[in-house]
Design an enzyme around this catalytic site. Structure first.
Site, PDB file in Angstrom:
ATOM      1  N   ASP A 152     -31.364  71.668 -49.732  1.00 35.72           N
ATOM      2  CA  ASP A 152     -31.803  70.292 -50.000  1.00 35.72           C
ATOM      3  C   ASP A 152     -31.254  69.765 -51.327  1.00 35.72           C
ATOM      4  O   ASP A 152     -31.598  68.661 -51.748  1.00 35.72           O
ATOM      5  CB  ASP A 152     -33.336  70.200 -49.985  1.00 35.72           C
ATOM      6  N   GLY A 153     -30.402  70.562 -51.995  1.00 33.87           N
ATOM      7  CA  GLY A 153     -29.822  70.112 -53.251  1.00 33.87           C
ATOM      8  C   GLY A 153     -30.783  70.124 -54.425  1.00 33.87           C
ATOM      9  O   GLY A 153     -30.455  69.630 -55.503  1.00 33.87           O
ATOM     10  N   ARG A 217     -13.748  76.786 -61.664  1.00 31.42           N
ATOM     11  CA  ARG A 217     -13.972  78.215 -61.474  1.00 31.42           C
ATOM     12  C   ARG A 217     -12.867  78.800 -60.614  1.00 31.42           C
ATOM     13  O   ARG A 217     -12.051  78.063 -60.060  1.00 31.42           O
ATOM     14  CB  ARG A 217     -15.346  78.431 -60.853  1.00 31.42           C
ATOM     15  N   ASP A 305     -16.797  82.303 -56.904  1.00 29.77           N
ATOM     16  CA  ASP A 305     -17.190  80.923 -57.209  1.00 29.77           C
ATOM     17  C   ASP A 305     -18.100  80.848 -58.431  1.00 29.77           C
ATOM     18  O   ASP A 305     -18.441  79.751 -58.883  1.00 29.77           O
ATOM     19  CB  ASP A 305     -17.880  80.266 -56.000  1.00 29.77           C
TER      20      ASP A 305
END
Length: 627
Positions: A152-153, A217, A305
């Protein structure tokens, strides 16, 4: 009266309205043509996607880092709390900011995962401060992006507090890191399954404002990857070499200007500049992981990442500063294989650097030179690590047997389960005395008092068992192993995989089963050992090592200034962070700020017994990726 004060405050200017934005990344790199913000599995030929923060209900400022805010010319004394809370929560856009989410890929737990991206982070822009420094600022937890996948961020109080405090703790320990400037919580509720057991709880949506020169990154350069032969996944921009060249040109000119890449340079020059950049990244990264090892820090999720191109510690999740020493320490409850344990971090980082070189290879003309640069990693790490260890132990010079002394030290720390941080503080005290006055018996006693008791050690081992337990029952596992030995191709076909991958996975499960059985045996032995007997054994072990250490120090005084500078008295212990979290979840934000103040001065010996005396539940504490 309160309403009048509020009206006046809202009319007053905010320093956030006068920031000097220069959003170079989104001016230079391609933006996703799809302007609608919805989740997509592939965002092709783009480095960023436009997004907007989702508002939260009744935002509250939990904490502000005065030191971090200074990087963007904000004086904490001039914060307009009523007005700035909207800017720091995303309810109002900071003037000059342009929210975007970054597209990147990554190898997660050793396997290529395809497109990942900023699922909960948002680039707001880049600020040039009065010193001429460039600082990218981001929200973390401000809502959905095209890269949120099933999420949901949002972030919650516990994950936000952990990122906020550790970012600042690492900075003041002298370890390269992203920074955290503010932390906001709200009355907006989100649902979380903390241990992935189906037990859903409501938690407060919270937002951190973090900053770094850049959040690029290793995974930023993996979006060009073709289909991975093991996972079948690919990047969203496979084979787009022109975009890779554009990204590299931007990165080198902006963050490695000393390389001197000019616009008129051709492909050969870009290839050479890329290798120069790679070597600088490799050097920074080798030194970074050495610094982690020297303070007992375990990142927890060392995917590609989560590896910064500037050698910064980035993306704080289920990390941990080691307390009782265990070389196999795993802070992340989701790391069942122990891939990212403390002792393996240097090798994992090396593996990640190899993947980074692969990602850059389409523009590298001299592949052999790239491999030669990569092969420098081990010597660079060893140099940084052993130099750091000599400083921690007060050695002014380098001696032939230093590596052996250091190895023996960690062997004793492991067998006695001594507290990592306090061990080195006690050794600092020991080295501070003249050779004639070094009371080895006294200091061996002090060291034995910071070692885990049989009860605590049993809890630690039970915790490790819980994290690293096999995913199937022992009976089922042994049966599968037997069948695979007889007919690997048929069994692999049933699971839709290759015999090689299945055998590798089963070997890992068998190793976990063996480790669990050995732990059971050790726990059984510990159950019959008294705390007094263990302390006596621990003291004897420390006495032997102190004899060696004292001899190495010799007649000259140790490098006490160096020792005090690199051996912290105070670290962010997981249980301390948890106490802060529990208080904040009840609405008490005072402990967050009290802990932050302590972390500002980690090398000052102003600690109390409460600061290091862990509660009974601390040895069983498990953190996960749920945030």
């Amino acid at each position: 009266k309160n309403q009048v004060c509020r009206a006046i405050s809202l009319k007053m200017n905010s320093n956030f309205e006068n920031l000097n934005f220069d959003n170079l990344a989104i001016r230079t790199l391609p933006i996703d043509k799809e302007e609608r913000n919805f989740v997509r599995s592939m965002v092709p030929d783009s480095c960023f996607s436009k997004v907007m923060p989702d508002p939260v209900q009744n935002p509250k400022i939990v904490s502000l880092s005065k030191d971090a805010l200074q990087n963007i010319d904000i004086d904490i004394k001039e914060i307009n709390y009523l007005k700035d809370v909207d800017y720091l929560s995303g309810n109002k856009l900071i003037p000059g900011s342009q929210p975007h989410a970054h597209c990147y890929c990554g190898y997660q737990f050793g396997s290529f995962s395809g497109q990942l991206g900023d699922g909960a982070a948002m680039y707001l822009g880049e600020i040039i401060n009065k010193k001429g420094e460039r600082w990218e600022i981001q929200f973390k937890g401000a809502g959905k992006t095209p890269y949120s996948r099933a999420g949901d961020g949002r972030k919650v109080l516990r994950s936000t507090i952990r990122e906020y405090l550790c970012s600042e703790a690492m900075h003041f320990l002298g370890i390269p890191t992203t920074r955290a400037a503010s932390m906001i919580t709200s009355d907006t509720l989100v649902q979380r399954d903390l241990f992935y057991t189906g037990n859903i709880i409501n938690e407060r949506a919270s937002i951190v404002l973090r900053m770094a020169p850049t959040f690029l990154r290793f995974g930023s350069f993996e979006i060009f990857k073709d289909v991975d032969r093991y996972t079948g996944r690919r990047g969203p921009s496979p084979g787009n070499v022109q975009l890779l060249k554009k990204m590299l040109t931007y990165t080198i000119r902006t963050f490695f200007p000393e390389i001197g890449l000019n616009e008129v340079n051709g492909d050969n020059a870009l290839s050479e500049a890329t290798l120069n950049m790679y070597e600088k990244v490799l050097v920074k990264t080798a030194k970074l992981v050495a610094k982690w090892q020297l303070v007992g820090f375990t990142h927890g999720v060392l995917n590609t990442d989560n590896m910064s191109i500037l050698g910064l510690t980035i993306d704080y999740g289920p990390y941990g500063f080691m307390e009782n020493f265990d070389p196999n320490y795993v802070p992340n409850g989701s790391d069942g294989t122990g891939r990212y344990c403390y002792k393996d971090q240097p090798e994992i980082v090396k593996w990640n650097l190899e993947r980074f070189l692969e990602a850059l290879s389409p523009v590298v003309v001299d592949q052999r030179k790239g491999k030669l640069i990569f092969e420098k990693y081990q010597s660079l790490f060893d140099e940084a690590y052993f130099s750091g260890m000599r400083t921690k132990l007060g050695f002014k010079t380098e001696a032939e047997n230093d590596a052996s002394i250091i190895e023996n030290l960690f062997s004793v720390m492991a067998s006695t389960s001594s507290d990592f941080t306090l061990t080195f503080r006690i050794l600092f005290e020991f080295a501070s005395s003249d050779r004639a006055d070094r009371d080895k018996d006294k200091f061996a006693q002090k060291l034995s008092e910071i070692c885990a008791t049989p009860e605590i050690l049993s809890k630690m081992m039970a915790r490790a068992q819980k994290i690293g337990r096999p995913t199937v029952s022992p009976e089922r596992l042994l049966s599968l192993w037997s069948m695979v030995q007889q007919n690997p191709s048929e069994i692999a076909a049933r699971f839709g995989t290759t015999p090689e991958l299945l055998i590798e996975e089963l070997k890992g499960e068998m190793e976990k089963l063996k480790a669990s059985e050995m732990a059971n045996e050790r726990i059984q032995k510990l159950s019959s050992m008294s705390a007094e007997n263990k302390a006596k054994e621990d003291k004897n072990e420390w006495l032997k090592w102190l004899e060696i250490y004292s001899e190495r120090l010799g007649e000259e005084r140790a490098d006490l200034i160096g020792m005090e500078r690199v051996n912290p008295a105070y670290i962010l212990r997981n249980w301390k962070a948890q106490e802060v979290i529990l208080a904040a979840e009840k609405g008490d934000f005072g402990p967050v700020n009290e802990e932050l103040e302590r972390l500002y001065e980690p090398f000052k010996n102003k600690i109390t017994s409460h600061d290091v005396k862990a509660p009974d539940w601390a040895a069983e504490l498990i953190c996960t990726c749920s945030s």
